[in-house]
Design an enzyme around this catalytic site. Sequence first.
Site, PDB file in Angstrom:
ATOM      1  CG  LEU A 530      -1.965  -1.049   1.343  1.00  0.00           C
ATOM      2  CD1 LEU A 530      -2.568  -1.041   2.732  1.00  0.00           C
ATOM      3  CD2 LEU A 530      -3.038  -0.819   0.307  1.00  0.00           C
ATOM      4  N   GLY A 531       2.044   1.138   0.572  1.00  0.00           N
ATOM      5  CA  GLY A 531       2.872   2.328   0.630  1.00  0.00           C
ATOM      6  C   GLY A 531       4.107   2.085   1.454  1.00  0.00           C
ATOM      7  N   GLY A 533       6.808   4.082   4.314  1.00  0.00           N
ATOM      8  CA  GLY A 533       7.070   5.251   5.144  1.00  0.00           C
ATOM      9  C   GLY A 533       8.439   5.144   5.753  1.00  0.00           C
ATOM     10  N   GLY A 534       8.731   6.081   6.623  1.00  0.00           N
ATOM     11  CA  GLY A 534      10.044   6.092   7.234  1.00  0.00           C
ATOM     12  C   GLY A 534      10.334   4.844   8.036  1.00  0.00           C
ATOM     13  CG  PHE A 535       8.707   4.373  11.453  1.00  0.00           C
ATOM     14  CD1 PHE A 535       9.923   4.658  12.027  1.00  0.00           C
ATOM     15  CD2 PHE A 535       7.670   5.256  11.637  1.00  0.00           C
ATOM     16  CE1 PHE A 535      10.106   5.794  12.784  1.00  0.00           C
ATOM     17  CE2 PHE A 535       7.839   6.402  12.404  1.00  0.00           C
ATOM     18  CZ  PHE A 535       9.058   6.669  12.976  1.00  0.00           C
ATOM     19  N   GLY A 536       9.071   1.711   7.518  1.00  0.00           N
ATOM     20  CA  GLY A 536       8.960   0.442   6.827  1.00  0.00           C
ATOM     21  C   GLY A 536       7.854   0.499   5.802  1.00  0.00           C
ATOM     22  CB  VAL A 538       1.776   0.030   4.869  1.00  0.00           C
ATOM     23  CG1 VAL A 538       0.425  -0.429   5.365  1.00  0.00           C
ATOM     24  CG2 VAL A 538       2.438   0.929   5.880  1.00  0.00           C
ATOM     25  CG  ASP A 650       5.156  12.151  11.707  1.00  0.00           C
ATOM     26  OD1 ASP A 650       5.130  13.294  11.199  1.00  0.00           O
ATOM     27  OD2 ASP A 650       5.571  11.146  11.101  1.00  0.00           O
TER      28      ASP A 650
END
Length: 844
Positions: A530-531, A533-536, A538, A650
């Site tokens: 799905l996408g 981000g900074g943390f991994g 999804v 955030d």
Amino acid sequence: MRLLTSTILLCLLITTLPRPSIGDGTLTSAQSLDDDDGKTLISAGGSFALGFFSPTGTDNRYVGIWYNKISVCTVVWVANRLRPLTNRHGSLKLLANGTLEVTDDNSTVLWSSTSSAAVRNPVAQLLDDGNLVVGSAADDESNVSFAWQSFDYPTDSLLPGMKLGWNLTTKFNRQLSSWTSTIDPAPGDFTLGIDLEGDPQLWEWSSFSSEQGTKQPKWRGGPWNGLGFSGIPQMQSYNMFSLGFTADDQEVVYWFEMLDPTFVSRLVVNQSGALRRVVWVEDSRLWNPIWESPVDWCDDEISPCGQNGVCDAESSLRCACVTGFRPANPTSWNLRDGTDGCARKTALDCKNGTDGFVLLRGVKLPDTSRSTVDWSTTVSAGQCRARCLGDCTCTAYAQANISGRGSGCITWTGNLTDLRLYGSGGQELYVRLAAADLRSGSRNVSFTVVIVILSILATLSLALVVYCIWRRRRRRRESEATRTLGMSHSILLARRQGDEGTEANNLEISLFSIDEVVNATDNFSVMSKLGEGGFGSVYKGKLGEEQLEVAMKRLSRNSVQGVDEFKNEITLIAKLQHRNLVRLIGYCIQKEERILIYEFMHNGSLHSFIFDKVKGALLNWTTRYNIIVGIARGLLYLHEDSRFRIIHRDLKASNVLLDKDMNPKISDFGMARIFKGDETEVNTKRVVGTYGYMSPEYAMDGIFSVKSDVFSFGVLVLEIISGKKNRGIYNSTYNLNLLGYTWSLWKEGNGLKLVDESIGYSFPKAEIFKCIKIALLCVQEYPQDRPTMSTILLMMGTDIALIPQPRQPGFVGIRGPNEINSSSGSNHDSLSINNLSITAFEGR
Ligand SMILES: *[C@@H]1O[C@H](CO)[C@@H](O)[C@H](O)[C@H]1NC(C)=O
Ligand SMILES: *[C@@H]1O[C@H](CO)[C@@H](O)[C@H](O)[C@H]1NC(C)=O
Ligand SMILES: *[C@@H]1O[C@H](CO)[C@@H](O)[C@H](O)[C@H]1NC(C)=O
Ligand SMILES: *[C@@H]1O[C@H](CO)[C@@H](O)[C@H](O)[C@H]1NC(C)=O
Ligand SMILES: *[C@@H]1O[C@H](CO)[C@@H](O)[C@H](O)[C@H]1NC(C)=O
Ligand SMILES: *[C@@H]1O[C@H](CO)[C@@H](O)[C@H](O)[C@H]1NC(C)=O
Ligand SMILES: *[C@@H]1O[C@H](CO)[C@@H](O)[C@H](O)[C@H]1NC(C)=O
Ligand SMILES: *[C@@H]1O[C@H](CO)[C@@H](O)[C@H](O)[C@H]1NC(C)=O
């Protein structure tokens, strides 16, 4: 996911009657392909077709190759790019000596293939991979060497099996070049290719607005690192392709192959210079981008943070100096212009042999055109380090091949440019520093570590202590607020009790095995992603017998958090239950994997709606107002009503998700806590948060409180009203961002000019006006001036006249000279925190 309408051409040819085609995709010198007959050449497996076509919007005719099995016609190669036919009487011929020619009805040659040697008994064939080749009819199929092939003359698309780069023997170079426009396939302003200087790198060049014939670098893909290009960390996780790179004395080339031939994918450079890897999805009839560049601000220009600077798109400061360096030009640096870069604090001391290295993780390697590479698999990291120390001009080193345990060696000389950080992926770089800078660095790091640990402990113990006496105090505060605003206390209490009701739900969360997760996400396939981000990353998945739709967040492996800490965090998040917070359903923890499983939100993020003209129109004012109220209530719960005082840190449009009824739910809450184990080490990296949403005191000095969330909330409200991002610039004369722009409109009494056109023209003006006023109160410079979330909710239900007048927001984009001087002191501190926090130290 965006539709790629612009690259889709209608091949008028295909839509007409079933078309005659020539035999098995071959053309002999006795035959010709004539536009008059409307014939095409189809490859043996039927995957590709060769023939005449007109791009939509023009009557010019071109000879090209397109996908034959794809319902939306997509041209991947064009022969006569420069000289189109102006009527339908052209033909494609194979001459007796093996040359292919496109001629018009007067036999004028508009294009010809440039084979170097004549071929006896030639035959042209369109192969099933889309390659048009000329060979000798006598050739055995298994070991043909083609006299000419279209794969050597790419246009704007790189297909599987095609090579990008150099044949070093003949100095022959294959590059992609964009079309000039959707109706003109002539070579446009953008090219993609491989540059051989130093450690060879992938580059995109632009000739746009430059002197004729000169190419300006536009984007640097970086050197090959064994898994992918350093500037495309996503390549490391591709599981749909096999990627190849060869750099020897024969050739320097990049290519890819599909592991599953039922997928159709290509790399394409479009007219405006965007680079995309797309995959065809037949169900939705579109080319789905799985990667594109530029990704963010750091990719918009080459080396935006100058030499020895590090670009970090996720940090509000955007540019930081490598540890041991300071801004070369502090004035422009403080104005967020990083192009002058950073200078060394202490000169290297090569003779005494006291220099050491600082390790930067998760980076895109700096420009390697001034570097030396050694690919030998026998060179270890230790040897590479010794090699750099032994050379007084060497300023940094890295492993050339990060695949497996890592091998090889790249060493840089001179200043490092175009260095950037990635939230996930990226690689390690060792930068040489003088002993003095290493020492002060480590001291500061341990200092930062202590501060971080202390602040975590303080926050936790405060939360516990304060909890007991807190309700009483809150009631008192509320009644004061209620009195000033002249609003009934009981309404507020009723609302609060409603919220607490949801907290009493069962707190059950489940542990899932990695096999279940792998099944649910089709082994983390690109299709289910799905996408990122900074943390991994999804992924979307379906779990259990009910096939419950869920979103799975796979935390990046860089995390060093222990199992117990992770579980503690899960328990904490599980206790946070509110209708405006995304619900955690379960988690998975096995070996290195840490996966959080959330309820699936059908409408995706608020970001995808409000900043999109088309989707934005789906959100009328009532919906937007409900979203604002929902976010406010979710935040109020985090700040005041949950068992802990949670500061989100955030809050932004992409962290607000919408369910199928467009109810907003805050996601990623408490993420900062989840990563606390990390924070003391590498990944704290930076003030957590996103540029544009951060309050001044947080971005500059790292101070956060519930009031920094309130600031982010204010920004978000203005974005929801205006459909504009705070990051953009909306008044070029004064360089105003959204806050500055709103403020100037507000002062002029023109607040309603802010309203997004896609809301339409009928909306309750007073309500919007009130929301703008409240938002401006939230983004005031000083935290103590900003209201709390409970006051904000009260204000939303009250008369606008009772709401106090806002003062000028913080971070409006204009800064007078006085402000620069007065803030430079604190700014320096935050810069050193920022650059320290992105690094970890290595003893000498
Ligand atoms: C072919 O030549 C004729 C006569 O010289 C001219 O009128 C016509 O435009 C030419 N056709 C093309 C396609 O150039
Ligand atoms: C093949 O013949 C054409 C036309 O006579 C000529 O222009 C071309 O140079 C020849 N090619 C080779 C490889 O001899
Ligand atoms: C093709 O290669 C085989 C060995 O791989 C060789 O025996 C054969 O002669 C080659 N054929 C031609 C036409 O070069
Ligand atoms: C380079 O080009 C020459 C001439 O076409 C060819 O013989 C050689 O095989 C090519 N080298 C590679 C590595 O493809
Ligand atoms: C090129 O691709 C980018 C990114 O997808 C897109 O924004 C842009 O509109 C495209 N340009 C053209 C001319 O299609
Ligand atoms: C070597 O180190 C000593 C003491 O640390 C210092 O005094 C001297 O200047 C250094 N030599 C050079 C060439 O920098
Ligand atoms: C990189 O290292 C891996 C694992 O050691 C090896 O298989 C691969 O061939 C290396 N790549 C290059 C280009 O040397
Ligand atoms: C690095 O940058 C500094 C400051 O611009 C400059 O003085 C120095 O000559 C540069 N070093 C090299 C090797 O180019």
